[in-house]
Design a protein around this motif. Sequence first.
Motif, PDB file in Angstrom:
ATOM      1  N   ARG A 182       0.716  -1.280   0.102  1.00 46.56           N
ATOM      2  CA  ARG A 182      -0.134   0.018   0.002  1.00 46.56           C
ATOM      3  C   ARG A 182       1.024   1.198  -0.189  1.00 46.56           C
ATOM      4  NH1 ARG A 182      -5.859  -0.094   2.541  1.00 46.56           N
ATOM      5  NH2 ARG A 182      -6.348  -2.447   1.452  1.00 46.56           N
ATOM      6  N   PHE A 183       1.849   1.085  -0.441  1.00 48.24           N
ATOM      7  CA  PHE A 183       2.941   2.357  -0.506  1.00 48.24           C
ATOM      8  C   PHE A 183       2.247   3.345  -1.454  1.00 48.24           C
ATOM      9  CE2 PHE A 183       6.294   4.807  -3.156  1.00 48.24           C
ATOM     10  CZ  PHE A 183       6.751   5.323  -1.912  1.00 48.24           C
ATOM     11  N   THR A 184       2.421   4.696  -1.150  1.00 50.58           N
ATOM     12  CA  THR A 184       2.016   5.673  -2.136  1.00 50.58           C
ATOM     13  C   THR A 184       2.976   6.856  -2.048  1.00 50.58           C
ATOM     14  OG1 THR A 184       0.684   6.857  -0.280  1.00 50.58           O
ATOM     15  CG2 THR A 184      -0.401   5.356  -1.870  1.00 50.58           C
ATOM     16  N   PRO A 185       3.225   7.385  -3.198  1.00 44.73           N
ATOM     17  CA  PRO A 185       4.332   8.694  -3.122  1.00 44.73           C
ATOM     18  C   PRO A 185       3.827   9.484  -1.976  1.00 44.73           C
ATOM     19  CG  PRO A 185       3.626   8.077  -5.344  1.00 44.73           C
ATOM     20  CD  PRO A 185       2.594   7.402  -4.444  1.00 44.73           C
ATOM     21  N   PRO A 186       4.982  10.235  -1.168  1.00 44.59           N
ATOM     22  CA  PRO A 186       4.699  11.161  -0.453  1.00 44.59           C
ATOM     23  C   PRO A 186       3.656  12.341  -1.085  1.00 44.59           C
ATOM     24  CG  PRO A 186       6.910  10.720  -0.273  1.00 44.59           C
ATOM     25  CD  PRO A 186       6.408   9.957  -1.556  1.00 44.59           C
ATOM     26  N   GLY A 187       2.577  12.729  -0.360  1.00 44.15           N
ATOM     27  CA  GLY A 187       1.597  13.661  -0.878  1.00 44.15           C
ATOM     28  C   GLY A 187       0.614  13.157  -1.825  1.00 44.15           C
ATOM     29  N   SER A 188       0.623  11.833  -2.265  1.00 45.61           N
ATOM     30  CA  SER A 188      -0.422  11.361  -3.085  1.00 45.61           C
ATOM     31  C   SER A 188      -1.316  10.292  -2.426  1.00 45.61           C
ATOM     32  CB  SER A 188       0.328  10.862  -4.245  1.00 45.61           C
ATOM     33  OG  SER A 188       1.216  11.614  -4.807  1.00 45.61           O
ATOM     34  N   GLY A 189      -2.030   9.980  -3.016  1.00 46.94           N
ATOM     35  CA  GLY A 189      -3.113   8.845  -2.601  1.00 46.94           C
ATOM     36  C   GLY A 189      -3.014   7.575  -3.418  1.00 46.94           C
ATOM     37  N   PRO A 190      -3.940   6.648  -3.082  1.00 47.04           N
ATOM     38  CA  PRO A 190      -3.794   5.387  -4.076  1.00 47.04           C
ATOM     39  C   PRO A 190      -4.053   5.440  -5.577  1.00 47.04           C
ATOM     40  CG  PRO A 190      -5.756   5.610  -2.881  1.00 47.04           C
ATOM     41  CD  PRO A 190      -4.803   6.692  -2.356  1.00 47.04           C
ATOM     42  N   GLN A 191      -4.509   6.765  -5.851  1.00 47.15           N
ATOM     43  CA  GLN A 191      -4.933   7.029  -7.499  1.00 47.15           C
ATOM     44  C   GLN A 191      -3.498   7.185  -8.139  1.00 47.15           C
ATOM     45  OE1 GLN A 191      -5.963   8.976  -4.997  1.00 47.15           O
ATOM     46  NE2 GLN A 191      -8.108   8.870  -5.227  1.00 47.15           N
ATOM     47  N   ALA A 192      -2.153   7.552  -7.610  1.00 53.79           N
ATOM     48  CA  ALA A 192      -1.001   7.406  -8.168  1.00 53.79           C
ATOM     49  C   ALA A 192      -0.457   6.062  -8.600  1.00 53.79           C
ATOM     50  CB  ALA A 192       0.117   8.357  -7.193  1.00 53.79           C
ATOM     51  N   PRO A 193      -0.406   5.176  -7.404  1.00 50.83           N
ATOM     52  CA  PRO A 193      -0.031   3.841  -7.836  1.00 50.83           C
ATOM     53  C   PRO A 193      -0.988   3.066  -8.901  1.00 50.83           C
ATOM     54  CG  PRO A 193      -0.749   3.881  -5.743  1.00 50.83           C
ATOM     55  CD  PRO A 193      -0.571   5.246  -6.049  1.00 50.83           C
ATOM     56  N   LEU A 194      -2.234   3.367  -8.790  1.00 52.51           N
ATOM     57  CA  LEU A 194      -3.332   2.910  -9.708  1.00 52.51           C
ATOM     58  C   LEU A 194      -2.949   3.412 -11.227  1.00 52.51           C
ATOM     59  CD1 LEU A 194      -5.890   1.256 -10.487  1.00 52.51           C
ATOM     60  CD2 LEU A 194      -7.229   3.450 -10.105  1.00 52.51           C
ATOM     61  N   VAL A 195      -2.546   4.610 -11.558  1.00 49.86           N
ATOM     62  CA  VAL A 195      -2.400   5.146 -12.721  1.00 49.86           C
ATOM     63  C   VAL A 195      -0.989   4.597 -13.214  1.00 49.86           C
ATOM     64  CG1 VAL A 195      -1.432   7.187 -13.977  1.00 49.86           C
ATOM     65  CG2 VAL A 195      -3.535   7.318 -12.642  1.00 49.86           C
ATOM     66  N   ASP A 196       0.063   4.336 -12.299  1.00 51.88           N
ATOM     67  CA  ASP A 196       1.229   3.748 -12.685  1.00 51.88           C
ATOM     68  C   ASP A 196       1.129   2.271 -13.209  1.00 51.88           C
ATOM     69  OD1 ASP A 196       4.261   4.552 -12.418  1.00 51.88           O
ATOM     70  OD2 ASP A 196       4.419   2.978 -11.074  1.00 51.88           O
ATOM     71  N   VAL A 197       0.345   1.434 -12.379  1.00 50.50           N
ATOM     72  CA  VAL A 197       0.324   0.081 -12.839  1.00 50.50           C
ATOM     73  C   VAL A 197      -0.383  -0.179 -14.277  1.00 50.50           C
ATOM     74  CG1 VAL A 197      -1.651  -0.532 -11.509  1.00 50.50           C
ATOM     75  CG2 VAL A 197      -0.045  -2.146 -12.287  1.00 50.50           C
ATOM     76  N   LEU A 198      -1.872   0.945 -14.267  1.00 49.15           N
ATOM     77  CA  LEU A 198      -2.482   0.728 -15.540  1.00 49.15           C
ATOM     78  C   LEU A 198      -1.576   1.184 -16.816  1.00 49.15           C
ATOM     79  CD1 LEU A 198      -5.886   2.209 -14.345  1.00 49.15           C
ATOM     80  CD2 LEU A 198      -5.512  -0.232 -14.750  1.00 49.15           C
ATOM     81  N   VAL A 199      -1.082   2.277 -16.624  1.00 42.99           N
ATOM     82  CA  VAL A 199      -0.310   2.886 -17.689  1.00 42.99           C
ATOM     83  C   VAL A 199       0.978   2.024 -18.175  1.00 42.99           C
ATOM     84  CG1 VAL A 199       1.021   4.796 -18.594  1.00 42.99           C
ATOM     85  CG2 VAL A 199      -0.748   5.194 -17.375  1.00 42.99           C
ATOM     86  N   HIS A 200       1.718   1.705 -17.206  1.00 41.49           N
ATOM     87  CA  HIS A 200       2.791   0.958 -17.309  1.00 41.49           C
ATOM     88  C   HIS A 200       2.440  -0.390 -17.773  1.00 41.49           C
ATOM     89  CE1 HIS A 200       5.865   3.705 -16.399  1.00 41.49           C
ATOM     90  NE2 HIS A 200       5.841   3.779 -15.253  1.00 41.49           N
ATOM     91  N   GLY A 201       1.467  -0.983 -17.441  1.00 39.60           N
ATOM     92  CA  GLY A 201       0.923  -2.362 -17.883  1.00 39.60           C
ATOM     93  C   GLY A 201       0.474  -2.274 -19.419  1.00 39.60           C
ATOM     94  N   ALA A 202       0.032  -0.870 -19.826  1.00 42.01           N
ATOM     95  CA  ALA A 202      -0.313  -0.826 -21.250  1.00 42.01           C
ATOM     96  C   ALA A 202       0.978  -0.674 -21.932  1.00 42.01           C
ATOM     97  CB  ALA A 202      -1.065   0.283 -21.446  1.00 42.01           C
ATOM     98  N   ASP A 203       2.236  -0.003 -21.342  1.00 43.83           N
ATOM     99  CA  ASP A 203       3.209   0.287 -22.156  1.00 43.83           C
ATOM    100  C   ASP A 203       3.724  -1.091 -22.477  1.00 43.83           C
ATOM    101  OD1 ASP A 203       3.484   2.946 -21.846  1.00 43.83           O
ATOM    102  OD2 ASP A 203       4.485   2.839 -19.984  1.00 43.83           O
ATOM    103  N   VAL A 204       3.641  -2.175 -21.768  1.00 40.12           N
ATOM    104  CA  VAL A 204       4.362  -3.419 -22.168  1.00 40.12           C
ATOM    105  C   VAL A 204       3.170  -4.360 -22.999  1.00 40.12           C
ATOM    106  CG1 VAL A 204       5.984  -3.461 -20.220  1.00 40.12           C
ATOM    107  CG2 VAL A 204       3.855  -4.748 -19.805  1.00 40.12           C
ATOM    108  N   ARG A 205       2.165  -4.237 -22.677  1.00 44.22           N
ATOM    109  CA  ARG A 205       1.049  -5.180 -23.280  1.00 44.22           C
ATOM    110  C   ARG A 205       0.992  -4.616 -24.718  1.00 44.22           C
ATOM    111  NH1 ARG A 205      -2.282  -4.495 -18.171  1.00 44.22           N
ATOM    112  NH2 ARG A 205      -2.360  -6.603 -17.291  1.00 44.22           N
ATOM    113  N   ARG A 206       0.818  -3.669 -24.957  1.00 49.64           N
ATOM    114  CA  ARG A 206       0.677  -3.132 -26.423  1.00 49.64           C
ATOM    115  C   ARG A 206       1.682  -3.590 -27.384  1.00 49.64           C
ATOM    116  NH1 ARG A 206      -2.330   2.133 -28.611  1.00 49.64           N
ATOM    117  NH2 ARG A 206      -4.251   1.840 -27.451  1.00 49.64           N
TER     118      ARG A 206
END
Length: 207
Positions: A96-120
Motif C-alpha cells: 500500500r505504498f503511495t508517493p509522499p503527498g499522493s493517494g492510491p490514485q498514483a499507484p493505480l495510474v502507474d500500474v495501468l499505464v505501465h501495464g499498457a506500456d508492455v502489453r501493447r
Amino acid sequence: MDLFAEIADERRTLADQLADLTPQRQTTPSLCAAWTVHDVLAHLVMPLEVSVPRVVLAVLLSRGDFDRANRRVTRTLARRSFADLRRTLHAGADARFTPPGSGPQAPLVDVLVHGADVRRPLGLHHDVPAPRARAALEFLSTSPRGFVPKGALTGLRLVAQDVGFAHGDGPEVRGPADALLLAVTGRAAGLDDLAGEGVGVLRSRLP
C-alpha cells in the motif's frame, strides 16, 4: 471502491500475463522511452520493495531530480532476473505504498499505464474495468506533476466513451479509456486511437 484492492488485482493480472514470455520478448522495447519490458517490470516492483529513505537518498544523489532517481533505482532492480521480478510483483501486489503527498490514485495510474506500456508492444489484451479507468482518468485530469506533461491538457475536453468519463472544456480528445490513459501521460501511441479536434493540439504538446 477500494483502490488498493484494484491496484493489487492489476498487479497480479499483469504478473500472470507475463509468466510465459521468452527471454527475447522480455527485452521488447516498451512504450516507455528507453525502457524494455524487463525495465518496466523492475519499475513496477520498486514501490513494493524500496523504502522511502532509499528513494529520498536516490533523489539526493540525483540532485533533486525525481525522474533521474527513478531511473537510477529502476536500473538497479533491473539487474535481477525477469522471473524474480515477476514473482515479486505478484507476491507483493497488496503493498500500500503511495508517493509522499499522493493517494492510491498514483499507484493505480502507474500500474495501468505501465501495464499498457508492455502489453501493447507484446500484443497482449487486457480490459481495464470501467471504475478503475474512470478513477485513473479523474486523477490525470487534474494534471498531476510527474504523470502529465506540463500544460498538455490545458483547454481540452477529455472523453472516454467506453467508461462514461468526460472532463474539461474546449476541443475534444475522445476515444477508448486505454488510449486516453496513454495519450494523457505522454505516450503518442495512444493518439492513433483517438478522435476529435483536440487530438492535434495534444499531439503538438507531447514531448
